[in-house]
Scaffold this motif. Structure first.
Motif, PDB file in Angstrom:
ATOM      1  N   GLU A  34     -65.309  13.297 122.866  1.00  0.00           N
ATOM      2  CA  GLU A  34     -66.456  12.465 122.508  1.00  0.00           C
ATOM      3  C   GLU A  34     -67.733  12.875 123.262  1.00  0.00           C
ATOM      4  OE1 GLU A  34     -66.569   7.717 121.635  1.00  0.00           O
ATOM      5  OE2 GLU A  34     -64.664   8.723 122.026  1.00  0.00           O
ATOM      6  N   LYS A  35     -67.533  13.289 124.521  1.00  0.00           N
ATOM      7  CA  LYS A  35     -68.688  13.706 125.343  1.00  0.00           C
ATOM      8  C   LYS A  35     -69.382  14.921 124.719  1.00  0.00           C
ATOM      9  CE  LYS A  35     -67.794  12.475 130.126  1.00  0.00           C
ATOM     10  NZ  LYS A  35     -67.037  12.980 131.260  1.00  0.00           N
ATOM     11  N   ILE A  37     -69.343  15.802 121.555  1.00  0.00           N
ATOM     12  CA  ILE A  37     -70.020  15.355 120.323  1.00  0.00           C
ATOM     13  C   ILE A  37     -71.366  14.724 120.658  1.00  0.00           C
ATOM     14  CG2 ILE A  37     -69.819  13.703 118.380  1.00  0.00           C
ATOM     15  CD1 ILE A  37     -67.806  15.997 118.270  1.00  0.00           C
ATOM     16  N   ASP A  38     -71.324  13.814 121.638  1.00  0.00           N
ATOM     17  CA  ASP A  38     -72.533  13.097 122.053  1.00  0.00           C
ATOM     18  C   ASP A  38     -73.612  14.043 122.544  1.00  0.00           C
ATOM     19  OD1 ASP A  38     -72.174  10.470 121.602  1.00  0.00           O
ATOM     20  OD2 ASP A  38     -72.622   9.922 123.701  1.00  0.00           O
ATOM     21  N   SER A  39     -73.199  14.974 123.418  1.00  0.00           N
ATOM     22  CA  SER A  39     -74.225  15.836 124.002  1.00  0.00           C
ATOM     23  C   SER A  39     -74.807  16.772 122.951  1.00  0.00           C
ATOM     24  CB  SER A  39     -73.694  16.592 125.230  1.00  0.00           C
ATOM     25  OG  SER A  39     -72.701  17.471 124.844  1.00  0.00           O
ATOM     26  N   ASN A  41     -75.100  16.127 119.661  1.00  0.00           N
ATOM     27  CA  ASN A  41     -75.977  15.337 118.790  1.00  0.00           C
ATOM     28  C   ASN A  41     -77.277  14.932 119.484  1.00  0.00           C
ATOM     29  OD1 ASN A  41     -74.381  15.559 116.538  1.00  0.00           O
ATOM     30  ND2 ASN A  41     -73.171  13.729 117.022  1.00  0.00           N
ATOM     31  N   HIS A  42     -77.267  14.923 120.843  1.00  0.00           N
ATOM     32  CA  HIS A  42     -78.503  14.614 121.590  1.00  0.00           C
ATOM     33  C   HIS A  42     -79.169  15.883 122.113  1.00  0.00           C
ATOM     34  CE1 HIS A  42     -76.569  10.610 121.650  1.00  0.00           C
ATOM     35  NE2 HIS A  42     -77.832  10.228 121.503  1.00  0.00           N
ATOM     36  N   GLU A  66     -74.284  18.621 112.441  1.00  0.00           N
ATOM     37  CA  GLU A  66     -73.945  17.298 112.941  1.00  0.00           C
ATOM     38  C   GLU A  66     -72.587  17.398 113.595  1.00  0.00           C
ATOM     39  OE1 GLU A  66     -74.059  13.262 110.618  1.00  0.00           O
ATOM     40  OE2 GLU A  66     -74.668  14.920 109.326  1.00  0.00           O
ATOM     41  N   LYS A  68     -69.072  15.672 114.896  1.00  0.00           N
ATOM     42  CA  LYS A  68     -68.265  14.484 114.596  1.00  0.00           C
ATOM     43  C   LYS A  68     -66.878  14.613 115.200  1.00  0.00           C
ATOM     44  CE  LYS A  68     -70.618  13.273 110.378  1.00  0.00           C
ATOM     45  NZ  LYS A  68     -70.579  12.908 108.990  1.00  0.00           N
TER      46      LYS A  68
END
Ligand code: SAJ
Length: 418
Positions: A34-35, A37-39, A41-42, A66, A68
């Motif tokens: 998840e980390k 993915i988050d980084s 996307n940001h 994107e 996911k």
């Protein structure tokens, strides 16, 4: 073909996804972390790989990439997950299997699936095809499947992704052709077409070629130590021959490819892969060889409570990757032997098992300096000044960066250098 799912956003998956996203494809990057993915996307990419953060940012900002947690329906799927070693030196295909299983429910007629992960020969047809056929679709008839190994060098990934020749092997000719269409969107070099098992074997042969050639250089280095010869001079002179190109000896072979891939062949052909196994053993023996050199130097100088300064812990120069790093192994062996060790690693912020120091702190009052990785920061260092700051002046250079810098004037014997 418009939409591609790239499974695994590591050091190959992320650059591949970003390049496809900036070459006309809509890309869904998939990762279990998840980390990550988050980084992505940001647009926060924590890497020293040249150009990668800018490329990812531009792909994400243009909404063509994107990230996911799960794959979704697409025209093509590219699997770029790791294939580590099990404890008994076998290929761990669990990530490949998991990625293939993840695709099953998204797979539709005429889709293309590409495997990029390094695998033992036969994996595409024997493992991946069977898992994907749980969708009820038949490989080569209802969907297409190919093996296309990555060939890029960490530190030069974006350049080599575009400029290196590419080998593509489908399970049938239509699969090969469809995979070629994907890669020719961004590869400027030649694309060579073959079958999937030949492509799998080719990938392994490339890395094994490097491993056995480095093993030769390392064996020569051990022999030079025994004869008190400077291996860098010997290799340098031998390479003046027009048909000789000995690679660089060093503290061992690291990284998750060159040090790992030979086992995939040893696993499949243990009786035949004798030379390949021996080469692996030679390269794996190098950290102990370097530590023995430290032991000998300390004993010879009769130093009490010596401080060993270690320069570099990554698996090779100018990367931040510690996987299978021989430099890291050496540091750990020294610590386990009770040496007081100070480590300098400019490309890593911290390590769980020991503190990291600046170059100044590592060198100051050290009795023995061990150059383990040829990072550009160390190549640019004036070792004459460094010597002035040390308590005892032993430098053991496993990388060859002192070569040609008048090391004799540093007071080092040939056996202590190289
Ligand atoms: N090394 C030496 N002496 C040398 C060259 C390398 O000791 O002369 C050491 C390095 O310090 C490092 C290890 O070998 O510890 C491997 O480094 P590397 O630069 O040879 O290769 P990798 O593992 O970073 O990348 C390799 C590359 N393969 C080849 O060059 C044949 C790359 O192209 C592959 O894509 C990658 O493996 C991979 O992912 O398979």
């Amino acid at each position: 073909m418009k939409k591609i799912c790239v499974l695994g956003l590591g050091y190959i998956g992320l650059p591949t996804a970003s390049i496809l996203a900036t070459h006309g494809f809509k890309v869904i990057g998939v990762d279990v972390n998840e980390k990550v993915i988050d980084s992505i996307n940001h647009c926060h990419i924590d890497t020293i790989e040249p150009g990668l953060d800018a490329l990812v940012s531009s792909a994400v900002k243009s909404v063509s990439l994107e990230a996911k947690l799960e794959p979704e329906k697409a025209d093509a799927f590219i699997i770029c997950v790791p294939t580590p070693l099990t404890n008994d030196h076998k290929a761990d295909l669990s990530y490949v299997r998991k990625a293939a299983k993840g695709i099953v429910s998204c797979l539709r007629k005429n889709n293309l699936v590409i495997l990029e992960s390094t695998v033992p020969p036969g994996t595409t047809t024997e493992v991946v095809a069977h898992i994907l056929e749980r969708s009820g679709l038949r490989a080569g008839e209802d969907f297409y499947l190919a093996y296309c190994p990555e060939r890029v060098l960490p530190g030069k990934i974006l350049k080599e992704l575009v400029e290196n020749d590419r080998v593509i092997g489908g399970i049938n000719s239509q699969s090969t052709q469809m995979a070629k269409e994907v890669y020719q969107s961004f590869v400027t070099a030649k694309i060579h077409l073959t079958d999937s098992t030949t492509a799998e074997m080719t990938k392994l042969v490339e890395n094994i070629f490097r491993d056995v050639n480095i093993a030769f250089a390392n064996e020569v280095s051990k022999i030079c130590d025994r004869f008190n010869l400077d291996v860098w001079q010997v290799v340098g002179l031998a390479n003046k021959h027009p048909r000789v190109n000995v690679l660089r000896p060093g503290p061992g072979v690291g990284g998750h490819c060159t040090a790992v891939d030979p086992w995939f062949i040893i696993q499949k052909a243990p009786k035949d892969a004798k030379f390949i196994r021996t080469a692996r053993e030679i390269n794996d023996s190098m950290p102990d060889h370097v530590v023995e050199k430290v032991d000998r130097a300390i004993k010879k100088m009769e130093i009490k409570d010596p401080i060993i300064g270690c320069l570099g812990i990554t698996y090779k120069a100018n990367v931040d990757d510690l996987r299978e790093s021989p430099a890291l192994k050496i540091v750990k062996i020294l610590i386990n032997k009770g040496y007081k060790v100070r480590v300098c690693e400019p490309n890593v912020d911290k390590h769980d098992e020991f503190d990291l120091y600046s170059l100044e702190e590592t060198v100051g009052n050290a009795d023995c300096l061990l150059i383990l990785v040829a990072h550009e920061e160390f190549v640019g260092t004036d070792f004459a000044v460094v010597l002035g700051k040390m308590r005892n002046k032993i430098i053991i250079d496993t990388t060859g960066i002192l070569k040609g810098r008048g090391q004799e004037s540093f007071g080092m014997s040939g056996s202590m250098v190289g």
